[in-house]
Design an enzyme around this catalytic site. Sequence first.
Site, PDB file in Angstrom:
ATOM      1  CE  LYS B 121      -4.688  -0.857   1.262  1.00 58.69           C
ATOM      2  NZ  LYS B 121      -4.582  -2.265   0.896  1.00 58.69           N
ATOM      3  CD  GLU B 203      -6.497   6.892   3.400  1.00 58.02           C
ATOM      4  OE1 GLU B 203      -5.472   6.909   2.693  1.00 58.02           O
ATOM      5  OE2 GLU B 203      -7.552   6.382   3.035  1.00 58.02           O
ATOM      6  NE  ARG B 294      -7.956  -9.180  -6.400  1.00 58.14           N
ATOM      7  CZ  ARG B 294      -9.152  -8.621  -6.246  1.00 58.14           C
ATOM      8  NH1 ARG B 294     -10.060  -8.724  -7.198  1.00 58.14           N
ATOM      9  NH2 ARG B 294      -9.450  -7.927  -5.160  1.00 58.14           N
TER      10      ARG B 294
END
Lengths: 507, 507, 175, 175
Positions: B121, B203, B294
């Site tokens: 991430k 965040e 994916r």
Amino acid sequence: MVKRRQIGKLLIANRGEIALRIIRSAKTLGIRTVAVFSEADAKSLHVAAADEAICIGPPEASKSYLNSEVIIAAARTTGADAIHPGYGFLSERPEFARAVAEAGLVFVGPPAEVMAALGDKLAGRRIAREAGVPMVPGAESASPADIRAFAAREGYPILIKASAGGGGRGMRIVGNDSELEVALEAGSREAKAAFGDGRVFVEKYLARPRHVEVQILGDAHGNLIALGERDCSIQRRYQKIIEESPAPGLSDSTRARMLDAALALGRAVGYLSAGTVEFLVDGDKFYFLEVNTRLQVEHPVTELRFGCDLVAEQLRIASGERVSEVGAPVGAAIECRINAEDAANNFRPAAGTVLHLATPAGPGVRFDSHLEAGLEVGSHYDSLLGKLITFGASREQARRRMVVALGEFALLGVMNTAGFLRDIVASEPFARADLSTHFLEEFFPRWHPAQSDGIEAAMVAAAMVASGAFGTRNGRPAAPAAAAGPATTARRSPWDELSGFELWRPR
Amino acid sequence: MVKRRQIGKLLIANRGEIALRIIRSAKTLGIRTVAVFSEADAKSLHVAAADEAICIGPPEASKSYLNSEVIIAAARTTGADAIHPGYGFLSERPEFARAVAEAGLVFVGPPAEVMAALGDKLAGRRIAREAGVPMVPGAESASPADIRAFAAREGYPILIKASAGGGGRGMRIVGNDSELEVALEAGSREAKAAFGDGRVFVEKYLARPRHVEVQILGDAHGNLIALGERDCSIQRRYQKIIEESPAPGLSDSTRARMLDAALALGRAVGYLSAGTVEFLVDGDKFYFLEVNTRLQVEHPVTELRFGCDLVAEQLRIASGERVSEVGAPVGAAIECRINAEDAANNFRPAAGTVLHLATPAGPGVRFDSHLEAGLEVGSHYDSLLGKLITFGASREQARRRMVVALGEFALLGVMNTAGFLRDIVASEPFARADLSTHFLEEFFPRWHPAQSDGIEAAMVAAAMVASGAFGTRNGRPAAPAAAAGPATTARRSPWDELSGFELWRPR
Amino acid sequence: MKLRRVGDGGEFEVDILATEGSTVHARVDGIDFSVSFERIGDNAAIVTVNGRRYRVFGAALRDRILVTAGPMGFEFARVEEGRSQSAKGLATPELCAPMPGKVLRILVKEGDEVEAGAGLLVLEAMKMETTLYAETPARVNRVLVEEGQMVDHGAVMIELSPAHAPSHSESGPPG
Amino acid sequence: MKLRRVGDGGEFEVDILATEGSTVHARVDGIDFSVSFERIGDNAAIVTVNGRRYRVFGAALRDRILVTAGPMGFEFARVEEGRSQSAKGLATPELCAPMPGKVLRILVKEGDEVEAGAGLLVLEAMKMETTLYAETPARVNRVLVEEGQMVDHGAVMIELSPAHAPSHSESGPPG
């Protein structure tokens, strides 16, 4: 000023897959649905799917699905304000459309007059000719002398057709003068028996034509649109079995002229609702065949390419609304009709109970069907079990998806045409779109599953069923173990499962 | 020069609906298919559908579907030359992609390096920021002091997330200073337990965001395209349950900027194969969330609008071909995930055997599922039973078709979310597309079928089952009459069928 | 007869009073109403209630009664009168496994008196942990499973007896 | 055992010789081959022949054996050895109704000797007339139905005995 008439409740005067199809679209429009059913169909899916259902009589179609008085009475009883006739049964009978209108109900289809005008083959041809639609050279006469003169002018072979008919009944191909008299008499007799009207007409017989038809849609505001064409050349005894859109190999200019011709014809009669103008195509020439004043069985191939819902359009039009805006068509679509017929045995009608059913799915696959496990398929109505429709960005993608989808289909208990269709769609001639109405005679004259895939697997499985080692009587499992136990966590070896049976011992 | 490598045989390293989905597309490309299965899935549909199948171990995913060595060995044994990982399981593990490539096989997905860079991430955020993708204000630090400073600057609430994670694990919303320390510690511990990596970042917490994602598709020839967006706001515990395309109400300019941002990010890493760039949307602002390297569960909504086949594209790209040309999107599509969960009881996982199944169909309806009668749904894998996807010319048509289609769905034997989904899709807030990731908390905080349709019908039916007057033990019919007899021609009255049972006598 | 909705534990008394043709007169918790009940298969019927038709499927599975009405699924258990007496105040005198899974943690021991809402046991199934709670106060009579043990659907894991107050079930509060 | 394909009347001799694990060794008309046979349900199996896998469903229904292999459907009947003896030269000693329908016309009478290909009876079903033919010469022993009569699937309509030559079935030649 067009009369708007909101449809609140719709009675569907039909059965099987098309009744279910119509119910689905009506529901998305917020219209309540009333199913009618004969005593043979009480447990059928269309009955379960509707908001209401009402029995209209015994299994014989003449006493139920063809009984217009009982059907109109059912609409009154249930408070339905409109009737959709589907296809077949009463769908092309002007007197039914008239009776519905006279009962103060909305008939979802063209007005009775339009239906009557186009339903008579002679009258239909006259209208088409006047609208400038190309005609196969022909003569509207039953006199042997006239027909001999016609044949002398155009040459044999010629085709004798019933004026009132459809579906191939009363049709005769005549190869020479000597066959003419007998064929005329037989055709007329057959037409009279089938339609109560012995009139016939003749036309030039095309040697290797394609059947291509145009979908039209007209509203009461004067809009009439053509939603592309469908090639329905692959037929058996004049019954379509595979249809597709677009018609492969048709030039853009031929297509455009054909769509224009269909629209001209539709405009000439003020066509309303969904209809189909059928043509015979011979190279880049096309000739008028007939107009079907109803929804076609094969309408889904058009829906997939145009992203539209033709039943919803019919309902909108019937309530006085305008035809929806429809974009340009994309991709290609193919439909296969899976019939309850034993393809290996002269397509003999089959009946039985659905013991096991596997239906195809996946991207680009649509299966319109009333099939479900336990359904009893009888012999009272037509043999259509379901329509498998595939869509693809190209014809080849749609075709390959059809091969895969037909491979997923399995129906134990009712012999059907799925395996036959799979072999056709997988074949070289179909892949290269070598289409004509003689496709089956040319390429599949004596199809037989014994020449096909899986016969050894089937023979071994049959031996195991016969000995009690596999399958169960009537498809009903004997041992409750599988359903009653918890989720199994260990895979049993086939030996574990089968060793109890004598057949599995060496002998 | 791009290396072309024809895929002849594909191993699908997955199970359930997605394995079946991949097999279908591979077959249409003429690629032979190899299914792998754990001992729990031996009788599963994906095993029957493949050209070959091989058992890879016991039910536990860690010993079967997550066991990369056994899977690569299975590919070698069967002579497969490529592996498709599906979603979940090994699909986002760079070490698996690397091992597949090192074994000389084609991995159907992005290269391991791209997967590794975007899978982390923190690294993913760095790449996105450098590519100019808007970011939610945040700080990449686990120090309480740093985070306090961040919160002081941006204001509470803030969100703590696992660097390595996904699916909501390790996430914590923090409302004020006093909650911070405990939340940080718990989040880090949970992240470490779940992903073996305790790093977290913080965040700004958006109060009522939408989840919108962009489908990208890149080939080895330098082509990278964006296939529109999907709104996946309706989530439960960070799990998507309803997805749609286009995102309703998104302005054309916001959409265009979002697609551009996704393409910029994809270009920055040389993205190959299908991927999804996820954003949080707040009005006309959007912020980078993460990249899924994916195929997504919800890819069919994109396929229906673009008329494309994303799995086929992945396979084409993996064999060195170019991305197909794709036209402009049309219409709208919605997907509902039907899960084996008891929606009325805190979405508790459900298990059982499928005793009866009715699957929806019709125009604009697609059902991707491995469900069939007799399937044993266990507790080893995720709870997805199938994805119901509807397409319409407009969102409203797609939505109404979804309501009708969910109404046709019935599954006896495994509690599931279909009824819950139907109530959502039929609701006013969904109809007006009042979407946010808090949709369910806001509008369906305590959904219960007892407040719903059909409870009386169910109670009466249950009483009849309990007394033996209706249904049968384990869903298995006792009397062979219906299947064994000829097609019935007369409808029996309910009295005939039911009068044998004591309950039906007045008492 | 008395039936219990599995999960939320709601109990109701349902009786079939009479039938006339396909009309069934039923009483649910003292309120009489009529439905039309037409069988369309071995375990399928069309049931019409207040003018709305439902396609209903039903089956008995071990101790449970499964019914679907349209897309809605319901799971019921029959409350046996005798048993109900002896375990007054509890919807079930046992905590059964609502699905196959692994017992992760047992949160109580024999003899414990627990309050409503107290966690009894944590089960792992489908990659998720599910805590089973007491919905009413109860006494733990016996614990029949161990941590780490795999259990089948329906396995009795804990036996309970009433403490002070009414009903209990294996469902948890919405989280 | 001897089986007959219903319709075309083709007969074949099939025996299961042995099994090893999931491998079944079979002999069909004297030719030995092996298949893999994995059951995946009560009447479902995956059968692999020559590297090709088929999903097979099978059931016995009255006197018939129904099997599907992929989309292909097959209908077989067991040829009983004793009966086969007594009705030598005929695949079946009876003309049975291949589907429910109405007997439209009976084309033969008791005592008739018919040639191969001779029409025996016309049945109406699914809006179509279907003529049932003799595939080999035969003698009509008894006619058990009348014109206009409704018959169920499988009903014996005509009893036959051998005339001079081999086999017969209820199928017609392709038209």
